[in-house]
Design a protein around this motif. Structure first.
Motif, PDB file in Angstrom:
ATOM      1  N   THR A  99      -6.735  -5.586  13.905  1.00  0.00           N
ATOM      2  CA  THR A  99      -7.550  -6.301  12.926  1.00  0.00           C
ATOM      3  C   THR A  99      -6.848  -6.376  11.575  1.00  0.00           C
ATOM      4  OG1 THR A  99      -8.716  -4.351  12.101  1.00  0.00           O
ATOM      5  CG2 THR A  99      -9.667  -5.476  14.036  1.00  0.00           C
TER       6      THR A  99
ATOM      7  N   PRO B 190     -14.096  -6.862  10.032  1.00  0.00           N
ATOM      8  CA  PRO B 190     -12.684  -6.961  10.432  1.00  0.00           C
ATOM      9  C   PRO B 190     -12.481  -8.137  11.373  1.00  0.00           C
ATOM     10  CG  PRO B 190     -13.729  -5.042  11.441  1.00  0.00           C
ATOM     11  CD  PRO B 190     -14.740  -5.656  10.543  1.00  0.00           C
ATOM     12  N   ARG B 191     -11.346  -8.815  11.236  1.00  0.00           N
ATOM     13  CA  ARG B 191     -11.013  -9.939  12.107  1.00  0.00           C
ATOM     14  C   ARG B 191      -9.764  -9.624  12.907  1.00  0.00           C
ATOM     15  NH1 ARG B 191     -10.151 -14.715   8.366  1.00  0.00           N
ATOM     16  NH2 ARG B 191      -9.677 -15.732  10.317  1.00  0.00           N
ATOM     17  N   ARG B 192      -9.795  -9.931  14.202  1.00  0.00           N
ATOM     18  CA  ARG B 192      -8.646  -9.733  15.071  1.00  0.00           C
ATOM     19  C   ARG B 192      -7.559 -10.742  14.724  1.00  0.00           C
ATOM     20  NH1 ARG B 192      -9.607 -11.654  19.797  1.00  0.00           N
ATOM     21  NH2 ARG B 192      -7.795 -10.722  20.755  1.00  0.00           N
TER      22      ARG B 192
END
Length: 64
Positions: free
Chosen positions: A39, A57-59
């Motif tokens: 992330t 959170p972003r992958r």
């Protein structure tokens, strides 16, 4: 503030006015995860000691 710019092979970072690149292999080794599953918060934690994490959170796989 730290700026992160993601692509398929790594992350361009600007931290306290210094620009550098974290390669995909280094990120995978540091997190023990596949690059696409890491992330943005995890990358920020590699760069900064105590980052201010906000939002979800972003992958990386969703970003690139």
């Amino acid at each position: 503030m730290t700026a992160l710019s993601f692509d398929e092979t790594g992350v361009d970072v600007v931290y306290e006015g210094t620009e550098f690149r974290l390669e995909k292999d280094l990120i995978e080794e540091a997190t023990r995860k596949s690059y696409v599953d890491v992330t943005d918060h995890e990358v920020l934690q590699i760069v900064e000691d105590s980052p201010s994490l906000s939002g979800e959170p972003r992958r990386i796989g969703d970003i690139v």
